[in-house]
Design an enzyme around this catalytic site. Structure first.
Site, PDB file in Angstrom:
ATOM      1  N   GLY A 245       0.813  -1.214   0.000  1.00  0.00           N
ATOM      2  CA  GLY A 245       0.000   0.000   0.000  1.00  0.00           C
ATOM      3  C   GLY A 245       0.845   1.262   0.000  1.00  0.00           C
ATOM      4  N   ASP A 246       1.955   1.238   0.739  1.00  0.00           N
ATOM      5  CA  ASP A 246       2.867   2.390   0.762  1.00  0.00           C
ATOM      6  C   ASP A 246       3.476   2.619  -0.618  1.00  0.00           C
ATOM      7  OD1 ASP A 246       2.360   2.133   3.513  1.00  0.00           O
ATOM      8  OD2 ASP A 246       4.114   0.847   3.761  1.00  0.00           O
TER       9      ASP A 246
END
Length: 300
Positions: A245-246
């Site tokens: 997600g980052d």
């Protein structure tokens, strides 16, 4: 300049073992130590894209020194606040199913918090701040809202339910919940793309400018007030979901910094997140570029 803020960074100790048995002696096949934390991950993937950033947050003790060393080795600029307590160490067990053991984090003093606030107040409208991840248990629960209130710059948020919801009224450029987090916010199951779109549009009504929703192997949605993109991702062997997600956030920011269109920025975001899921560490630019042509967008 892009600044990434990690209030609760960590040394991530990743242990690979074929079969982990609780209560017994286990032997690992290999181990890695990474500078961890959502904002730090964003900085690392931005660096892979060739986009500079400065990592902010709190570090202390020997784990903090290791984080500083790792980022310096990657030529990532830092401006951490030095704290008296030790930065946490998180354990990631990779043996069949992924198991994570995350520590609560260090004690942050009022003086250390004030030093961070002073840094944030100095950012300008030309800057973008990424506020990402958990907060140490010693910090007040509304710290994200305090930071958003101080911001004179654009900002992006990737955090859990209450931390994210508290900043919407300050109009983040985009937020990035995953499907599970979105369901927790609205206390309901989201079964279809239309369900997800409706929930994202509600967050836009509450103040978010855009919402990017990770759907794991099913791709992602990008929702604005006027359009919705659905991204389909290529199939592959998922090795490690930590940091995916980052990486998606970093890809979106990299596209914006390069002046790409919204659709191309979103494709780069999804390719970045997917590439990280297919590798043991965060994705490299080469890995991202291999995935990028296979990301398909549709307007829904």
């Amino acid at each position: 300049m892009i600044y990434t803020l990690t209030l609760n960074p960590s040394v991530d100790y990743v242990v690979f073992a074929d079969d982990i048995k609780l209560g017994e002696l286990n032997r690992s096949q290999k181990t890695f130590k990474f500078a961890g934390g959502k904002g730090i991950n964003v900085s690392r993937v931005l660096q892979a894209h060739g986009i500079p950033s400065t990592a902010l947050g709190f570090i202390g003790g020997f784990p903090g020194a290791l984080i500083q060393q790792k980022l310096e080795e990657s030529e990532i600029a830092t401006d951490f606040v030095a704290i008296q307590d030790d930065t946490r160490i998180n354990i990631k067990l990779k043996g069949g199913n992924e198991t994570e053991i995350n520590a609560p984090g260090p004690v942050i003093s009022q003086a250390e918090t004030a030093q961070l606030f002073k840094q944030i107040e100095q950012l300008t409208a030309e800057d973008t701040l990424v506020i990402a991840g958990s907060i140490p248990s010693s910090m007040q629960a509304d710290i994200y809202e305090d930071i958003a209130r101080l911001c004179k710059c654009q900002f992006v948020v990737d955090a859990e339910k209450d931390l994210l919801l508290s900043v919407l009224k300050y109009h983040p450029v985009f937020i990035k919940p995953n499907k599970t987090e979105l369901e927790e916010m609205f206390d309901c199951q989201l079964h279809t793309d239309d369900d997800i779109k409706a929930a994202a549009r509600e967050l836009i009504q509450q103040g978010a400018q855009n919402v990017m929703v990770s759907l794991g192997g099913e791709g992602a949605l990008f929702v604005s007030e006027s359009l919705v993109y659905k991204a389909q991702v290529p199939s592959g062997r998922v090795v490690n979901t930590v940091g995916s997600g980052d990486s998606t956030v970093a890809g979106m920011l990299a596209g914006r910094e390069r002046g790409l269109s919204l659709s191309d920025s979103f494709k780069l975001a999804v390719a970045s997140g997917t590439a990280t899921a297919f590798t043991e560490d965060l994705a490299t630019d080469e890995q991202i570029q291999q995935i990028l042509p296979n990301v398909q967008l549709t307007i829904i």
